[in-house]
Design a protein around this motif. Structure first.
Motif, PDB file in Angstrom:
ATOM      1  N   ILE A   1     -12.884  -6.628   0.267  1.00  0.00           N
ATOM      2  CA  ILE A   1     -12.545  -8.048   0.107  1.00  0.00           C
ATOM      3  C   ILE A   1     -13.203  -8.581  -1.163  1.00  0.00           C
TER       4      ILE A   1
ATOM      5  N   ARG B   1      -4.560  -4.104   3.736  1.00  0.00           N
ATOM      6  CA  ARG B   1      -5.674  -4.334   2.816  1.00  0.00           C
ATOM      7  C   ARG B   1      -5.469  -5.694   2.158  1.00  0.00           C
ATOM      8  N   PRO B   2      -6.534  -6.326   1.669  1.00  0.00           N
ATOM      9  CA  PRO B   2      -6.368  -7.592   0.947  1.00  0.00           C
ATOM     10  C   PRO B   2      -5.534  -7.376  -0.311  1.00  0.00           C
ATOM     11  N   ASP B   3      -4.668  -8.317  -0.608  1.00  0.00           N
ATOM     12  CA  ASP B   3      -3.834  -8.155  -1.812  1.00  0.00           C
ATOM     13  C   ASP B   3      -4.617  -8.422  -3.076  1.00  0.00           C
ATOM     14  N   HIS B   4      -5.811  -9.006  -2.937  1.00  0.00           N
ATOM     15  CA  HIS B   4      -6.660  -9.275  -4.101  1.00  0.00           C
ATOM     16  C   HIS B   4      -8.107  -9.041  -3.712  1.00  0.00           C
TER      17      HIS B   4
ATOM     18  N   ILE C   1      -7.328 -15.031   3.261  1.00  0.00           N
ATOM     19  CA  ILE C   1      -7.157 -13.679   2.723  1.00  0.00           C
ATOM     20  C   ILE C   1      -5.751 -13.194   3.076  1.00  0.00           C
ATOM     21  N   THR C   2      -4.969 -12.929   2.079  1.00  0.00           N
ATOM     22  CA  THR C   2      -3.616 -12.422   2.281  1.00  0.00           C
ATOM     23  C   THR C   2      -3.640 -10.897   2.301  1.00  0.00           C
ATOM     24  N   LEU C   3      -3.000 -10.348   3.311  1.00  0.00           N
ATOM     25  CA  LEU C   3      -2.996  -8.897   3.473  1.00  0.00           C
ATOM     26  C   LEU C   3      -1.659  -8.303   3.043  1.00  0.00           C
TER      27      LEU C   3
END
Length: 437
Positions: free
Chosen positions: A220, A298-301, A319-321
């Protein structure tokens, strides 16, 4: 069942009394054979009271009954717990200087040994070589646990809990019955019949095997990550069992493997699903075992710096996955694109791929329902379905696993049993699928 319980001279001998009670309360006929050193820790009256039988250590007592031969010949199962470094060395060398070692030489039944000693002794190359020798002759070795040892020491070498040893012993006895009876697993004489023989230690000799293990960590920020409860123990057991059988093992893992295992396999350390994918797809092993718990998302960033908590602000970051690649499915597609099946009608492929499914069951179906659907969806050759939950499988030394094979409705259920036994059962199945060289 007639069980010989060998007890050797270690501080953990007191746990053998608890193991003896587990066996006798289940209705088994148990004869305790302690070494002279074992009686320094737990006396003969204790063993006689719990077993209901007299105990002896030497070969010159009750000579007319020839106990040094009869005990091993008549036993359905021999269990040695604790097994000290000394008795492992004697058994591996075929020495016979007391009643226990002579019993091991004459045993024609499954033999289970549970080592217990200080970490330095367990990891010594001599001990590891003796363990490998005993395994090659069919003995089941219950891997020692890690924890508090004598005095202030901690580490690998602690005797597993009695119920873990019991489960391993009963599983070995059941496996011996399935494989043709008393000769399976014994360290002594055999009938010489091919159908009675266990899978030899070199069944995978000359084969390349890649095993993945552990839960992936999806970053993250530089401090935090998304992860799961996987301990990697199942993967450790499979990698060790494959090495025991003569395979050239590559171990792709997110966990630190035990020191003795790291010396026997090629370790590739990874952290994320993407790193594991690269390592797996870059290899072309004869057997791929995907035992790792790969994160689905997984987190996109990934933040370059630690995400700070702003004092006085109750909000939290969003948190965008995004989906991680399906490594197992990609490996199957890669295999199918590169290699032609050698025997399509028998569902045997030139590269055997094993997948894992951690399932709990839900309103839509039980563990096996979901496992069969995943096997069909992934296209792998074998699927291992683990029953998981709070305190079940993850982080435990024992588990229950269902082994499913592509193209077959049969299910082999193993357990509850130590993960080392599940690994052995899995590799028995894999060995049958690998085409002959």
């Amino acid at each position: 069942m007639r069980i010989v319980l060998g007890v050797t001279g270690g501080i953990a001998a007191y746990k053998a009394a608890l193991l003896l009670r587990l066996f006798t309360e289940a209705g088994h006929d148990v004869t305790v054979v302690p070494t002279a050193s074992a009686l320094e820790f737990v006396g003969a009256p204790t063993w006689e009271a719990l077993s209901g039988k007299p105990v002896q250590t030497g070969v010159f007592e009750n000579v007319a009954q020839v106990p040094h031969v009869r005990l091993g010949q008549n036993a359905d199962l021999v269990v040695v717990a604790p097994a000290t470094a000394d008795v492992l060395a004697k058994a591996a060398a075929g020495m016979a200087n007391d009643l226990l070692t002579t019993t091991l030489l004459t045993a024609r039944c499954p033999v289970v040994m549970a080592p217990a000693m200080h970490t330095e002794m367990w990891l010594h190359p001599a001990t590891q070589a003796n363990v490998a020798t005993l395994r090659s002759r069919g003995a089941t070795i219950v891997e020692p646990a890690s924890g508090r040892l004598t005095g202030a020491d901690t580490g690998a070498g602690r005797l597993p809990d009695p119920d873990v040893i019991r489960d391993a012993a009963l599983a070995a006895a059941a496996s011996g019955e399935r494989r043709g009876g008393a000769t399976a697993g014994g360290l002594g004489e055999t009938t010489g019949r091919e159908e009675d023989a266990v899978t030899p230690s070199g069944a995978l000799a000359g084969r390349t095997v890649l095993v993945t293990a552990g839960g992936t960590r999806e970053a993250i920020d530089p401090v935090r990550y998304l992860g799961n409860r996987s301990s990697g123990k199942m993967g450790f057991a499979i990698a060790a069992a494959a090495a025991d059988r003569g395979a050239d093992v590559t171990f792709v893992t997110t966990m630190q493997p035990p020191a003795d295992l790291a010396q026997r396999v090629r370790v590739v350390s990874v952290e994320s699903a993407l790193q594991m994918r690269d390592a797996v797809l870059a290899a072309t092993p004869d057997v791929l075992v995907m035992a790792a718990a790969v994160a689905d998302f997984r987190p996109d960033h990934v933040a370059d710096a630690k995400i700070k908590k702003i004092h006085g602000d109750d909000s939290a970051p969003v948190i965008t996955l995004v989906r991680n690649p399906d490594i197992l499915a990609e490996a199957v597609r890669q295999r199918d694109a590169e290699l032609q099946p050698t025997a399509p009608s028998t569902n045997v492929s030139s590269r055997v791929i094993v997948g894992f499914a951690a399932e709990t069951g839900d309103a839509d179906g039980d563990v096996l329902h979901h496992a069969r659907a995943k096997l069909a969806r992934k296209g792998c050759d074998v699927l291992v379905a683990n029953e998981v939950g709070d305190g079940v499988t993850f982080g435990q030394d024992s588990s229950t696993a269902h082994l499913l094979r592509r193209g077959s409705d049969d299910v082999v259920t193993v357990g509850p049993a130590p993960k080392s036994h599940i690994a052995a059962a899995l590799l028995d199945l894999v060995a049958d699928l690998v085409p002959s060289q």
